[in-house]
Design a protein around this motif. Structure first.
Motif, PDB file in Angstrom:
ATOM      1  N   LEU A 220       3.259  24.081 -11.955  1.00  0.00           N
ATOM      2  CA  LEU A 220       3.475  25.394 -12.564  1.00  0.00           C
ATOM      3  C   LEU A 220       4.890  25.837 -12.210  1.00  0.00           C
ATOM      4  O   LEU A 220       5.324  25.691 -11.068  1.00  0.00           O
ATOM      5  N   CYS A 221       5.609  26.364 -13.178  1.00  0.00           N
ATOM      6  CA  CYS A 221       6.976  26.812 -12.888  1.00  0.00           C
ATOM      7  C   CYS A 221       6.961  28.301 -12.542  1.00  0.00           C
ATOM      8  O   CYS A 221       5.923  28.962 -12.586  1.00  0.00           O
TER       9      CYS A 221
ATOM     10  N   MET B 268       3.999  31.265 -21.076  1.00  0.00           N
ATOM     11  CA  MET B 268       5.200  31.936 -20.592  1.00  0.00           C
ATOM     12  C   MET B 268       6.429  31.226 -21.148  1.00  0.00           C
ATOM     13  O   MET B 268       7.549  31.698 -21.007  1.00  0.00           O
ATOM     14  N   CYS B 269       6.238  30.044 -21.697  1.00  0.00           N
ATOM     15  CA  CYS B 269       7.228  29.407 -22.547  1.00  0.00           C
ATOM     16  C   CYS B 269       6.428  28.571 -23.533  1.00  0.00           C
ATOM     17  O   CYS B 269       5.204  28.657 -23.582  1.00  0.00           O
TER      18      CYS B 269
ATOM     19  N   ARG C 245       3.170  24.851 -23.033  1.00  0.00           N
ATOM     20  CA  ARG C 245       1.702  24.781 -23.118  1.00  0.00           C
ATOM     21  C   ARG C 245       1.044  24.024 -21.952  1.00  0.00           C
ATOM     22  O   ARG C 245       0.193  23.153 -22.159  1.00  0.00           O
ATOM     23  N   CYS C 246       1.445  24.352 -20.732  1.00  0.00           N
ATOM     24  CA  CYS C 246       0.820  23.752 -19.554  1.00  0.00           C
ATOM     25  C   CYS C 246      -0.574  24.349 -19.353  1.00  0.00           C
ATOM     26  O   CYS C 246      -0.821  25.513 -19.674  1.00  0.00           O
TER      27      CYS C 246
ATOM     28  N   CYS D 183      -1.024  28.148 -20.542  1.00  0.00           N
ATOM     29  CA  CYS D 183       0.121  29.045 -20.304  1.00  0.00           C
ATOM     30  C   CYS D 183       0.880  29.293 -21.612  1.00  0.00           C
ATOM     31  O   CYS D 183       0.892  28.470 -22.511  1.00  0.00           O
TER      32      CYS D 183
ATOM     33  N   ASN E 133       8.014  21.455 -17.666  1.00  0.00           N
ATOM     34  CA  ASN E 133       7.322  20.853 -16.523  1.00  0.00           C
ATOM     35  C   ASN E 133       7.121  19.350 -16.672  1.00  0.00           C
ATOM     36  O   ASN E 133       7.361  18.599 -15.724  1.00  0.00           O
TER      37      ASN E 133
END
Ligand code: SF4
Length: 973
Positions: free
Chosen positions: A67-68, A31-32, A35-36, A29, A202
């Motif tokens: 996941l946020c 989206m921020c 790094r999930c 990821c 997260n």
């Protein structure tokens, strides 16, 4: 018949359309910045693969499937109408800022860049400046800048949290977030200071949930109770910029009560080292040295002296059987008066009583006393012992690893003040007194940390480092240890455009991005030619003094040329900043490209060992979008940057993926960007020959490589011989020396001595001597932030701060319809008492004024903010037309930016201009502004202020928002 507008939405639970194929791909990821790991569900029904759903990857070590909201909404980022799709050139004859562009090919784009940049490189490389935002490729961008030969490079750190990194790294050799964090598995008391829900999102949520279920006690110290603080067992409201005073008082209480871990402090910090107290000496304030001691590194001798409590005389530190005095004053055999560093710390905090701190912080003295007591008793009485044998640097064998279960976490709320470095030094010392560094239940390092205090990379030393057609002789960013490391000329004047590593901000490890445009506009210290910005919204939320900076970007010299002649912007979206570009490079999204979250940069390591990760494309690039990494590798080849070409002048790398696989830090070093699946057959970790199949192996393993160290290497890493030897072998450390905690900082003292003209080779220019001597104090101290010092506090009685919204990452998600349903405009949150005193209604329009400017915004009453502070979410307010929002969008009609109230500069003691920044690190003082509030008149426009003219849609962006609004989990026909 059903009209298209009333057609039912696609049924997400229905069968896939006939003939469609589905696939799940794994990547990371973005989206921020956390790094999930994610799994992206794709469906192809004849129109190419399309994203249907994104879920957390349960097999990823960082987020373990969590996941946020942002991560889930990546689908809407991918299909945003604000996507740039082709390279664009400002139309000849149009004005910068008017948004008039024509599409051009990548060939033409590269020719323009190659011609301009090769001329600059051959004549004066520093006229090219490369500044990037919250990208995750600083090892590559930094290498490009170094190879180009310009010192004018930095990423977002200077305006984010460099104080956190520098304050901790200069003290304990590690830092929060990517490089370390709280061990909430074993902690019993957790104290979070100045952190909203942002960094390490997260993982922190998961850890907190487990911590609370296990009965841990969570205390949040923050002016505002939001995000993580909302679930704290106790909220201690504090005035912004005063945390350092609270921490100094806590240190005082721990020392007074004897509630510090004496064994840890004596063995692992420099508390027992003797400090020269002869004021007449050029070495005043420096550590006494044992001439016969162990000199491992000429710059960082480990040959200090203790005052042995049994023998009553000076001995080599860590001499077998010795135990140092921490208090007292003594005389060396030659008569030199000395004191242990801990004595100096005690003297420093003696006057920092809880009552003193209450006056400054607003936290009652009794609460401060109780907090210190609780921390100290918890650390002492609830200590942990793990049956893990290890050997320390001095050869002592330990049967177990001990820990004191008090953990901390702090971020920008502590960092983004011009007194942040010293406050964070104080926090690091508090954590050390409690004996919690790299121990169970306390603070744990993450690879590549711990590193030397300070790390070994040094910035370029001055103008001689900058030569035409030649790489810099040092990386553009680094860690300053002595005045000789500064990047200044013979007169002591700055060499970088942002004045980083100058006497004004000597330890500016991440540069000062917030001053680049202003300095370049003013030509101070010199004009530049080309400013390249990547992922940095410098015409809006990533700049202070936004209205004026936007004028600087279009300001012209007398000859009609722009003061910043050429601006290149690379971004995936039409932001506020793209309107000011002369050349726009369309970047890909995170789902369309390869990325390496590298050990050479900011990896995702776990406490138990190094961990890095990658992104692999799950979709082809939209239109002509090209990853910025590919742009850099292509440009590096065209410009013949030595690290990117072979001896015969041919290109060394076919592109970014080839570069990542084959680049080594030195020929044959076996150290590259990625640590996983190295060696020809991919059977080595951390170090090994390049492996041509490395990307495939990451892709087949959840895009992540996790190396778990043996338990005996997982703790006490600053002093753990087994770990230190291993770390040196695999290239994580250069020297084999222990990493002593610097309760007393000689590095700071060297600068103070230099300011006093005492034997450091270089002396600051006269106008800066007092500044350097004052702030380069070897012991932490609290002072009012510089902007507060120069503010009329009666006229502007309130502190104003921002937080990143938890549903959006800075400005990245203003185009995301799912996330816009959570926030489409922001309020100023004000304590009801404060608002009512000014006659401002809940939900009413109001004015906020600072000494620099004013904004009109909406008020929202909130009990979750201390009465002397007002705050808002950052970057929700937008300029009309940006991000493909309509002119009537809430973001520009009701949303606002606090940045208009914050200046990037302050007036210095001699009447000149100085950055609104920490005088040690150059960290932007975002949270130091003082404001006053008043109700807007009833007849005023119900609209936020200031407003800016609308930016036209750029060619290639979607002009309309069609059926995808109705897109639920499938494409509607
Ligand atoms: S915290 Fe959310 S947005 Fe950030 S990387 Fe993880 S899933 Fe993505």
């Amino acid at each position: 018949m059903t009209s298209p507008a009333t057609a039912p939405l696609h049924d997400p639970t229905g069968d896939p359309a006939p003939g469609s194929t589905t696939e799940v791909k794994t990547t990371t990821c973005y989206m921020c910045a956390c790094r999930c790991g994610i799994r992206v569900h794709l469906r192809d029904s004849g129109q190419g693969p399309q994203v249907r759903y994104i879920e957390g990857n349960p097999d990823h070590p960082l987020n373990k499937g969590i996941l946020c909201a942002k991560g889930s909404s990546g689908i809407m980022k991918q299909y945003s109408p604000a996507r740039l799709t082709q390279p664009l050139k400002r139309k000849a004859g149009t004005e910068r800022g008017s948004g008039q562009y024509e599409p051009i090919s990548w060939d033409e784009t590269f020719l323009i860049l190659e011609k301009r940049l090769s001329h600059l490189r051959a004549t004066d490389p520093k006229k090219f400046a490369l500044f990037t935002g919250r990208d995750q490729m600083q090892a590559l961008t930094g290498l490009f800048a170094r190879q180009f030969g310009t010192p004018n490079y930095a990423a977002h750190g200077g305006f984010c949290s460099v104080n956190m990194a520098a304050g901790m790294i200069y003290t304990i050799g590690g830092s929060f977030w990517e490089f370390g964090g709280p061990d909430l598995e074993r902690a019993k008391l957790f104290v979070m200071i100045g952190t909203a829900e942002d960094h390490h999102s997260n993982p922190m949520k998961a850890m907190l949930s487990k911590f609370k279920r296990n009965g841990g006690r969570f205390i949040a110290i923050n002016p505002i109770r939001t995000g993580y603080s909302a679930i704290a067992d106790e909220w201690i409201p504090i005035r912004p910029g005063t945390d350092g005073a609270l921490i100094m008082a806590l240190i005082r209480e721990l020392i007074t009560l004897g509630l510090y871990d004496r064994d840890f402090v004596t063995r692992y910090t420099n508390a027992g080292q003797l400090v020269n107290q002869d004021e007449a000496s050029d070495d005043f304030g420096m550590m006494m040295r044992n001439p016969e001691g162990d000199v491992i590194n000429p710059l960082r001798h480990h040959n200090f002296m203790w005052w042995d409590r049994e023998q009553g005389k000076p001995v080599a530190d860590h001499a077998e059987g010795s135990d140092p005095r921490l208090f007292g004053e003594y005389a060396m055999p030659d008569g030199t008066p000395v004191k242990p560093a801990f004595q100096l710390l005690e003297e420093r905090v003696r006057s920092c009583t809880p009552e003193w701190a209450e006056e400054i912080t607003g936290v009652p003295a009794a609460r401060i006393r109780a907090l210190a007591h609780e921390m100290g008793v918890m650390a002492r009485d609830q200590s942990i012992e793990l049956p893990i044998a290890w050997t320390d640097f001095w050869g002592r064998k330990h049967k177990s690893v001990k820990g004191n279960p008090v953990a901390f976490h702090a971020m920008r709320g502590l960092a983004a003040h011009s007194n942040g470095f010293q406050s964070i030094r104080a926090l690091s010392i508090l954590m050390s007194l409690l004996g919690t560094i790299d121990r169970p239940g306390g603070f744990r390092h993450k690879a590549p940390y711990p590193r030397a205090v300070p790390p070994n990379a040094r910035p370029p030393k001055g103008p001689a480092s900058i030569k035409p057609n030649t790489p810099l002789d040092a990386p553009p960013l680094g860690w300053v240890e002595t005045p000789a490391d500064l990047c200044v000329d013979d007169q002591g004047q700055p060499v970088r455009i942002d004045k980083g590593f100058s006497w004004e901000y000597p330890f500016s490890a991440h540069g000062l991005m917030h001053n680049v445009i202003t300095n370049a506009w003013r030509g101070d210290p010199y004009p530049i030619d080309t400013l390249m910005l990547f992922m940095a919204n410098m015409a809006w939320n990533s700049t202070m003094n936004t209205s004026e900076v936007r004028k600087m970007l279009v300001d012209k010299r007398e000859d009609g040329e722009y003061k910043i002649p050429f601006i290149v912007v690379c971004d995936a979206f039409q932001s506020e900043t793209t309107a000011f570009a002369d050349l726009i490079l369309p970047d890909t999204t995170y789902l369309e490209r390869h990325d390496a979250m590298s050990m050479l940069d900011r990896p995702i390591s776990e406490y138990d060992g190094p961990c890095d990760s990658v992104r692999v494309p799950v979709l082809p690039p939209l239109g002509q979008c090209k990853p910025f990494q590919e742009v850099l590798v292509e440009l590096a080849g065209r410009l013949h940057l030595p690290a990117f070409i072979n001896a015969d002048g041919g290109r060394k790398y076919k592109g970014y993926t080839d570069f990542i696989v084959n680049y080594e830090t030195a020929p044959g070093s076996g150290i590259g960007f990625l640590t996983g699946w190295r060696g020809k057959n991919g059977d080595q970790s951390l170090r090994g020959e390049p492996n041509p199949k490395q990307w495939e192996q990451y892709a087949a393993n959840n895009c992540v490589h996790h190396y778990s160290m043996p338990p005996e290497h997982q703790y006490m890493r600053n002093w753990n011989r087994g770990y230190l030897e291993w770390a040196q072998k695999v290239g994580l450390r250069r020297d084999l020396d222990p990493i002593t905690i610097h309760i007393y900082s000689e590095f700071m003292q060297r600068f103070r001595l230099a300011a006093q003209g005492k034997g450091q080779g270089r002396q600051p220019p006269e106008a800066l001597r007092d500044r350097v001597a004052t702030y380069f104090d070897p012991l932490p101290f609290w002072y009012e932030p510089l902007e507060v010092q120069s503010s009329d506090k009666a006229a502007y009685p309130l502190a104003a701060v921002t937080q990143r919204p938890m549903a959006m990452y800075h400005s990245w998600d203003s185009q995301n319809p799912w996330l816009r349903q959570i926030h489409s405009h922001n309020f100023l949150f004000v304590n009801p008492k404060t608002a009512q005193a000014q006659g401002i209604e809940d939900g009413g329009w109001m004015w906020v004024e600072s000494q620099w400017g004013k904004v009109r915004c909406l008020c929202r009453y909130s009990e979750a903010v201390e009465p002397g502070t007002v705050w808002t979410w950052n970057a929700i307010g937008k300029s009309k037309g940006a991000w493909s929002l309509t002119d009537k969008a809430d973001e520009s009609e009701k949303g606002f930016l606090l940045n208009h109230l914050i200046s990037e500069e302050l007036t210095s003691a001699n009447g000149g201009k100085v950055s609104n920044a920490d005088p040690i690190t150059g960290q932007a003082g975002w949270y130091d502004v003082r404001v006053r509030i008043r109700a807007a008149a009833k007849d005023e426009a119900a609209q936020s202020w200031p407003q800016f003219s609308s930016t036209p849609a750029l060619p290639g962006t979607a002009q309309t928002v069609p059926r995808w609004r109705a897109w639920f989990a499938g494409i509607s026909k």
